[in-house]
Design a protein around this motif. Structure first.
Motif, PDB file in Angstrom:
ATOM      1  N   TRP A 121       0.818  -1.213   0.000  1.00 36.94           N
ATOM      2  CA  TRP A 121       0.000   0.000   0.000  1.00 36.94           C
ATOM      3  C   TRP A 121       0.852   1.263   0.000  1.00 36.94           C
ATOM      4  CZ3 TRP A 121      -4.956  -0.181   3.415  1.00 36.94           C
ATOM      5  CH2 TRP A 121      -5.719  -1.301   3.077  1.00 36.94           C
ATOM      6  N   ASP A 122       2.117   1.147   0.391  1.00 34.41           N
ATOM      7  CA  ASP A 122       2.973   2.332   0.436  1.00 34.41           C
ATOM      8  C   ASP A 122       3.031   2.980  -0.937  1.00 34.41           C
ATOM      9  OD1 ASP A 122       3.459   1.901   3.082  1.00 34.41           O
ATOM     10  OD2 ASP A 122       5.491   1.154   2.810  1.00 34.41           O
ATOM     11  N   LYS A 123       3.228   4.280  -0.935  1.00 38.06           N
ATOM     12  CA  LYS A 123       3.327   5.012  -2.197  1.00 38.06           C
ATOM     13  C   LYS A 123       4.549   4.526  -2.966  1.00 38.06           C
ATOM     14  CE  LYS A 123       0.685   8.919  -0.645  1.00 38.06           C
ATOM     15  NZ  LYS A 123       0.583  10.369  -0.530  1.00 38.06           N
ATOM     16  N   LYS A 124       4.559   4.805  -4.242  1.00 36.83           N
ATOM     17  CA  LYS A 124       5.633   4.320  -5.117  1.00 36.83           C
ATOM     18  C   LYS A 124       6.490   5.483  -5.601  1.00 36.83           C
ATOM     19  CE  LYS A 124       3.661   0.307  -4.821  1.00 36.83           C
ATOM     20  NZ  LYS A 124       3.782  -0.180  -3.487  1.00 36.83           N
ATOM     21  N   GLY A 125       7.654   5.160  -6.133  1.00 37.66           N
ATOM     22  CA  GLY A 125       8.541   6.162  -6.713  1.00 37.66           C
ATOM     23  C   GLY A 125       9.044   7.146  -5.678  1.00 37.66           C
ATOM     24  N   GLU A 126       9.115   8.431  -6.073  1.00 38.32           N
ATOM     25  CA  GLU A 126       9.649   9.475  -5.186  1.00 38.32           C
ATOM     26  C   GLU A 126       8.812   9.670  -3.920  1.00 38.32           C
ATOM     27  OE1 GLU A 126      10.205  13.119  -7.300  1.00 38.32           O
ATOM     28  OE2 GLU A 126      11.491  12.198  -8.801  1.00 38.32           O
ATOM     29  N   ASP A 127       7.526   9.314  -3.976  1.00 37.17           N
ATOM     30  CA  ASP A 127       6.647   9.489  -2.810  1.00 37.17           C
ATOM     31  C   ASP A 127       6.803   8.374  -1.776  1.00 37.17           C
ATOM     32  OD1 ASP A 127       5.586  11.874  -3.695  1.00 37.17           O
ATOM     33  OD2 ASP A 127       3.906  10.920  -4.726  1.00 37.17           O
ATOM     34  N   ASP A 128       7.555   7.323  -2.104  1.00 41.32           N
ATOM     35  CA  ASP A 128       7.767   6.214  -1.162  1.00 41.32           C
ATOM     36  C   ASP A 128       8.905   6.573  -0.214  1.00 41.32           C
ATOM     37  OD1 ASP A 128       7.944   3.838   0.218  1.00 41.32           O
ATOM     38  OD2 ASP A 128       8.851   2.733  -1.438  1.00 41.32           O
ATOM     39  N   GLU A 129       8.550   7.262   0.843  1.00 34.73           N
ATOM     40  CA  GLU A 129       9.533   7.635   1.871  1.00 34.73           C
ATOM     41  C   GLU A 129       9.461   6.627   3.011  1.00 34.73           C
ATOM     42  OE1 GLU A 129       9.384  12.436   1.783  1.00 34.73           O
ATOM     43  OE2 GLU A 129       7.712  11.430   2.749  1.00 34.73           O
ATOM     44  N   GLN A 130      10.604   6.304   3.566  1.00 38.21           N
ATOM     45  CA  GLN A 130      10.659   5.404   4.715  1.00 38.21           C
ATOM     46  C   GLN A 130      11.552   6.045   5.761  1.00 38.21           C
ATOM     47  OE1 GLN A 130       8.732   2.720   5.043  1.00 38.21           O
ATOM     48  NE2 GLN A 130       7.885   3.198   3.039  1.00 38.21           N
ATOM     49  N   PHE A 131      10.943   6.541   6.832  1.00 39.03           N
ATOM     50  CA  PHE A 131      11.721   7.234   7.856  1.00 39.03           C
ATOM     51  C   PHE A 131      11.075   7.099   9.220  1.00 39.03           C
ATOM     52  CE2 PHE A 131       8.979  10.596   5.959  1.00 39.03           C
ATOM     53  CZ  PHE A 131       8.197  10.906   7.063  1.00 39.03           C
ATOM     54  N   ILE A 132      11.854   7.441  10.224  1.00 38.33           N
ATOM     55  CA  ILE A 132      11.337   7.743  11.548  1.00 38.33           C
ATOM     56  C   ILE A 132      11.778   9.174  11.817  1.00 38.33           C
ATOM     57  CG2 ILE A 132      13.352   6.757  12.718  1.00 38.33           C
ATOM     58  CD1 ILE A 132      11.498   6.182  15.122  1.00 38.33           C
ATOM     59  N   LYS A 133      10.853   9.976  12.312  1.00 38.78           N
ATOM     60  CA  LYS A 133      11.156  11.369  12.638  1.00 38.78           C
ATOM     61  C   LYS A 133      10.719  11.642  14.067  1.00 38.78           C
ATOM     62  CE  LYS A 133      10.778  13.388   8.023  1.00 38.78           C
ATOM     63  NZ  LYS A 133      10.135  14.431   7.193  1.00 38.78           N
ATOM     64  N   LEU A 134      11.502  12.460  14.743  1.00 35.43           N
ATOM     65  CA  LEU A 134      11.173  12.918  16.086  1.00 35.43           C
ATOM     66  C   LEU A 134      10.925  14.418  16.031  1.00 35.43           C
ATOM     67  CD1 LEU A 134      11.035  12.939  19.229  1.00 35.43           C
ATOM     68  CD2 LEU A 134      13.520  13.185  19.195  1.00 35.43           C
ATOM     69  N   TYR A 135       9.823  14.840  16.620  1.00 43.01           N
ATOM     70  CA  TYR A 135       9.497  16.266  16.732  1.00 43.01           C
ATOM     71  C   TYR A 135       9.336  16.631  18.197  1.00 43.01           C
ATOM     72  CZ  TYR A 135       8.435  16.509  11.746  1.00 43.01           C
ATOM     73  OH  TYR A 135       8.516  16.486  10.377  1.00 43.01           O
ATOM     74  N   HIS A 136       9.761  17.828  18.544  1.00 48.47           N
ATOM     75  CA  HIS A 136       9.491  18.396  19.863  1.00 48.47           C
ATOM     76  C   HIS A 136       8.179  19.160  19.758  1.00 48.47           C
ATOM     77  CE1 HIS A 136       9.730  21.563  22.993  1.00 48.47           C
ATOM     78  NE2 HIS A 136      10.074  20.523  23.707  1.00 48.47           N
ATOM     79  N   TRP A 137       7.284  18.999  20.729  1.00 49.20           N
ATOM     80  CA  TRP A 137       6.003  19.695  20.774  1.00 49.20           C
ATOM     81  C   TRP A 137       6.007  20.605  21.992  1.00 49.20           C
ATOM     82  CZ3 TRP A 137       1.982  21.416  18.363  1.00 49.20           C
ATOM     83  CH2 TRP A 137       0.795  21.713  19.033  1.00 49.20           C
TER      84      TRP A 137
END
Length: 154
Positions: free
Chosen positions: A89-105
């Motif tokens: 189901w993941d997007k394909k091509g350039e839109d297929d990003e695989q990451f973990i991101k941390l944000y401060h709130w």
């Protein structure tokens, strides 16, 4: 009501005509905020749920081209995001990003603290996070020493 489970419509998530596809939620430990991720548009939305029958969307941010899991830290000051829904189901091509991101709130704005690109690091797809899950179930993480500087938790 009267011992019967009920649900009421209280809010829309994004524009339903755009099919944002809500895929994950995380409630802050103080029960004040509900974070909702929508896969198709790659956004996270923060809802003030101090009055759960009248939630108000108070924040929205683009996390990536796709976003899946969200996990709020126990103190409500950090939000962790991953991207993979399901490989097919993941997007394909350039839109297929695989990451973990941390944000401060800080209660008003999210600031990115770090991002790990799973493809660049040859880690595959980023999906579920289980921060502190061992302690929730009365278990302990098994720690294996790999070298003098690396520790692997399983």
């Amino acid at each position: 009501k009267d011992g019967v489970w009920q649900a009421d419509h209280v809010a829309d998530i994004g524009n339903p005509a755009d099919i944002p596809l809500p895929v994950d939620i995380s409630i802050q430990s103080d029960d004040a905020m509900l974070w909702v991720n929508t896969f198709m548009d790659g956004k996270t939305r923060g809802f003030d749920i101090t009055d759960p029958h009248n939630p108000k969307q108070v924040y929205e941010k683009q996390i990536g081209s796709q976003v899946n899991m969200v996990s709020s830290s126990w103190d409500g000051k950090r939000l962790y995001y991953t991207t993979s829904l399901l490989g097919n189901w993941d997007k394909k091509g350039e839109d297929d990003e695989q990451f973990i991101k941390l944000y401060h709130w800080d209660g008003k704005e999210m600031t990115e603290q770090f991002s790990l690109d799973f493809y660049e690091l040859k880690l595959g797809r980023a999906h579920i996070m289980r921060f502190g899950a061992y302690s929730l179930y009365g278990k302990q993480a098994r720690v294996e020493e790999v070298s003098n500087t690396d520790v692997v938790m399983q």
